[in-house]
Design a protein around this motif. Structure first.
Motif, short mmCIF file in Angstrom:
data_model
loop_
_atom_site.label_atom_id
_atom_site.label_comp_id
_atom_site.label_asym_id
_atom_site.label_seq_id
_atom_site.Cartn_x
_atom_site.Cartn_y
_atom_site.Cartn_z
N ALA A 153 -1.69 -4.08 -0.19
CA ALA A 153 -1.02 -2.87 -0.64
C ALA A 153 -0.62 -1.98 0.53
CB ALA A 153 -1.93 -2.11 -1.61
N VAL A 154 -1.52 -1.79 1.51
CA VAL A 154 -1.21 -0.89 2.63
C VAL A 154 -0.08 -1.45 3.48
CG1 VAL A 154 -2.11 0.20 4.72
CG2 VAL A 154 -3.52 0.09 2.66
N GLY A 155 -0.16 -2.73 3.85
CA GLY A 155 0.88 -3.32 4.68
C GLY A 155 2.24 -3.35 4.00
N THR A 156 2.25 -3.69 2.71
CA THR A 156 3.51 -3.74 1.97
C THR A 156 4.11 -2.35 1.83
OG1 THR A 156 2.77 -5.70 0.77
CG2 THR A 156 4.57 -4.44 -0.21
N GLU A 157 3.29 -1.38 1.47
CA GLU A 157 3.79 0.00 1.34
C GLU A 157 4.28 0.52 2.69
OE1 GLU A 157 1.41 2.83 -0.83
OE2 GLU A 157 0.66 1.28 -2.18
N LEU A 158 3.56 0.22 3.76
CA LEU A 158 3.97 0.67 5.09
C LEU A 158 5.34 0.10 5.46
CD1 LEU A 158 3.33 2.15 7.75
CD2 LEU A 158 2.20 0.06 8.52
N ALA A 159 5.55 -1.17 5.20
CA ALA A 159 6.86 -1.78 5.47
C ALA A 159 7.95 -1.07 4.69
CB ALA A 159 6.82 -3.27 5.11
N GLY A 160 7.69 -0.77 3.43
CA GLY A 160 8.67 -0.09 2.60
C GLY A 160 8.94 1.32 3.06
N GLU A 161 7.90 2.02 3.48
CA GLU A 161 8.07 3.41 3.95
C GLU A 161 8.92 3.46 5.23
OE1 GLU A 161 7.35 6.07 2.40
OE2 GLU A 161 5.80 5.53 0.95
N ILE A 162 8.61 2.58 6.18
CA ILE A 162 9.37 2.59 7.43
C ILE A 162 10.82 2.18 7.17
CG2 ILE A 162 9.56 1.63 9.76
CD1 ILE A 162 6.52 1.20 9.73
N ALA A 163 11.02 1.15 6.34
CA ALA A 163 12.38 0.69 6.04
C ALA A 163 13.21 1.78 5.36
CB ALA A 163 12.32 -0.56 5.17
#
Length: 373
Positions: A153-163
Motif C-alpha cells: 500500500a505505501v509503495g503503490t500510493e507513493l508512486a501515485g502521489e509522485i506521478a
C-alpha cells in the motif's frame, strides 16, 4: 489531559483502571472512547500522533506535515496521556522507562509498527521526522529518476502521489510479486497497475532488489535485480513493509511470534497467559492485515469488550474476536483524484476511492479525534 511522568496517581480507586500502551490508530481512539467510563492512562513516548497516510503525500506536499502530526494534549478530558516508554508489563500494570508504574486492571498493547523515513519517525523524534520530510521533499524535487522498492500500500500510493504531483519524474515501482496486491481480488491489482502505467510509472514485477544499501530512508544509487539487470536511480525509496514493534510483548509468558515481528493472540486478542492483557493493531497477529482499515475491526471489538468487562461481565461470556479474513477492505489512492479500493464485496474505482480517502486522507477525522480540528 497531557501529563509528564510525575503525575501517576489516580483519584478514584473504585473505577476500573485501563492502561493503553501506544497512541496510534487503535490506542488513541480506544482511550478517548473509554474516557468517561474508566480511569484511562495512555502511555505514548511521542508528543504527536503521526497520521501515516498523509505523510506519504507530504513527500510531494510538505505543507501537509503540520496537519498530519497532531498533538495529544487535548485527546482526553478525564484520563491522561503519559509521555513515556513502557519497558515492562505484568498482571497488575505497566513499568515505564524511568521505573515508575502505571497500575491497571486491564492493559491493551497497541505499539504499532515501524516503517522507513519519512513515513514514520525513528522512535519518538517528531522534530526529526519534520526535518526528514523537508529534506526528502527537496531530494524528490531534484531527482529525475526515482525507484520505489516494494509495492504494498505505501509503495503503490507513493508512486501515485509522485506521478500526480510531479509528472515529469521517471518513476519505477519494483516488486518481487508477479502482480500488485496478490492476496486481493485480481481486479484491484490490475486496475491500479493500469492507472499507474497511464500516469507514466514503470512497473517491474516478479523481480527482487538484491542490493538495497539502506532499508530505513531514501538514497541515491544503483539496484541489481534478481534477473541480473542493473538500474541507476537519482533516488531510491525502500518501502518493504512494516515490522511490528513487539519487543514489549515478547517478555510476557507463553507468547509466540509470527511474521513481521507480530505476536499471535487468542480469540480474545490476548497475546500471553495473562488474562487481562490484550494486544491489537499491527503488533497483534489476529488474522488481519497491517492496515488502518483492517485493524479497525479490532478497535470496535475492544471498545465493546472492555465496556463489558468494566460492567462486570466475564470475558468468556463476551463474543470472541472475528477477523476480516478475505473480506478485509483496502483503500489505495494514487494521488488526490485516482485510485481503487476493495470494499469487502466489490472493487470500486476513482470516485469512491477519492471520496472515501484520496481527497482528504482522513486528516479531518483524526484531527477531530484528537480535538485539534
Amino acid at each position: 489531559m497531557f501529563c509528564t511522568r510525575d503525575r501517576l496517581k489516580r483519584k478514584s480507586p473504585m473505577s476500573k483502571r485501563i492502561a493503553i500502551v501506544g497512541g496510534g490508530y487503535i490506542g488513541a481512539d480506544l482511550a478517548k472512547s473509554l474516557d468517561d467510563t474508566a480511569e484511562v492512562t495512555l502511555i505514548e513516548p511521542r508528543s504527536h500522533f503521526v497520521h501515516a497516510p498523509a505523510m506519504i503525500r507530504a513527500v510531494v506536499d510538505p505543507s501537509l506535515t503540520d496537519r498530519a502530526l497532531i498533538p495529544y494534549d487535548r485527546l482526553l478530558t478525564n484520563g491522561r496521556v503519559v509521555r513515556a516508554r513502557a519497558t515492562g508489563i505484568d498482571a497488575t500494570g505497566v513499568t515505564l522507562d524511568d521505573g515508575q508504574r502505571v497500575e491497571a486492571d486491564y492493559i491493551v498493547v497497541a505499539t504499532g509498527s515501524s516503517n522507513a523515513m519519512p513515513f514514520k519517525p525513528v522512535g519518538s523524534d517528531i522534530e526529526g521526522l519534520r526535518q526528514a520530510n523537508q529534506r526528502i521533499y527537496q531530494l524528490v524535487k531534484a531527482a529525475r529518476t526515482i525507484g520505489i522498492v516494494g509495492a504494498g500500500a505505501v509503495g503503490t500510493e507513493l508512486a501515485g502521489e509522485i506521478a500526480h504531483a510531479m509528472p515529469d519524474k521517471k518513476i519505477t515501482l519494483i516488486s518481487d510479486t508477479d502482480r500488485l496486491f496478490p492476496t486481493m481480488p485480481d481486479k484491484l491489482g490490475d486496475a491500479l497497475a493500469s492507472k499507474l502505467r497511464d500516469a507514466g510509472v514503470t512497473l517491474v514485477l516478479g523481480r527482487r532488489a538484491e542490493n538495497l544499501q539502506n532499508l530505513t530512508e531514501p538514497y541515491a544509487g544503483s539496484l541489481t535485480l534478481s534477473d541480473g539487470s542493473e538500474h541507476d536511480f537519482d533516488l531510491i525509496f525502500p518501502v518493504l513493509g512494516s515490522r511490528a514493534s513487539s519487543s514489549l510483548l515478547e517478555t510476557l509468558p507463553d507468547t509466540q511470534k509470527s511474521t513481521a515481528n507480530r505476536i499471535k493472540v487468542d480469540p480474545w486478542l490476548r497475546p500471553s497467559s495473562l488474562p487481562n492483557v490484550f494486544a491489537a493493531g499491527d503488533v497483534s497477529d489476529a488474522g488481519d492485515g497491517m492496515t488502518i482499515v483492517a485493524t479497525s475491526r479490532q478497535l470496535l471489538w475492544l471498545k465493546s469488550t472492555l465496556k463489558g468487562l468494566i460492567a462486570g461481565k466475564p470475558l468468556e461470556e463476551l463474543k470472541s474476536y472475528k477477523p476480516w479474513g478475505a473480506r478485509a477492505p483496502i483503500l489505495v489512492p494514487l494521488g488526490p483524484k485516482r485510485g481503487n479500493s476493495f470494499l469487502g464485496l466489490f472493487t470500486s474505482g476513482d470516485f469512491v476511492t477519492r471520496k472515501m480517502k484520496g481527497e482528504d486522507l482522513f486528516i479531518k477525522k483524526y484531527r477531530k479525534l484528537l480535538n485539534q480540528a
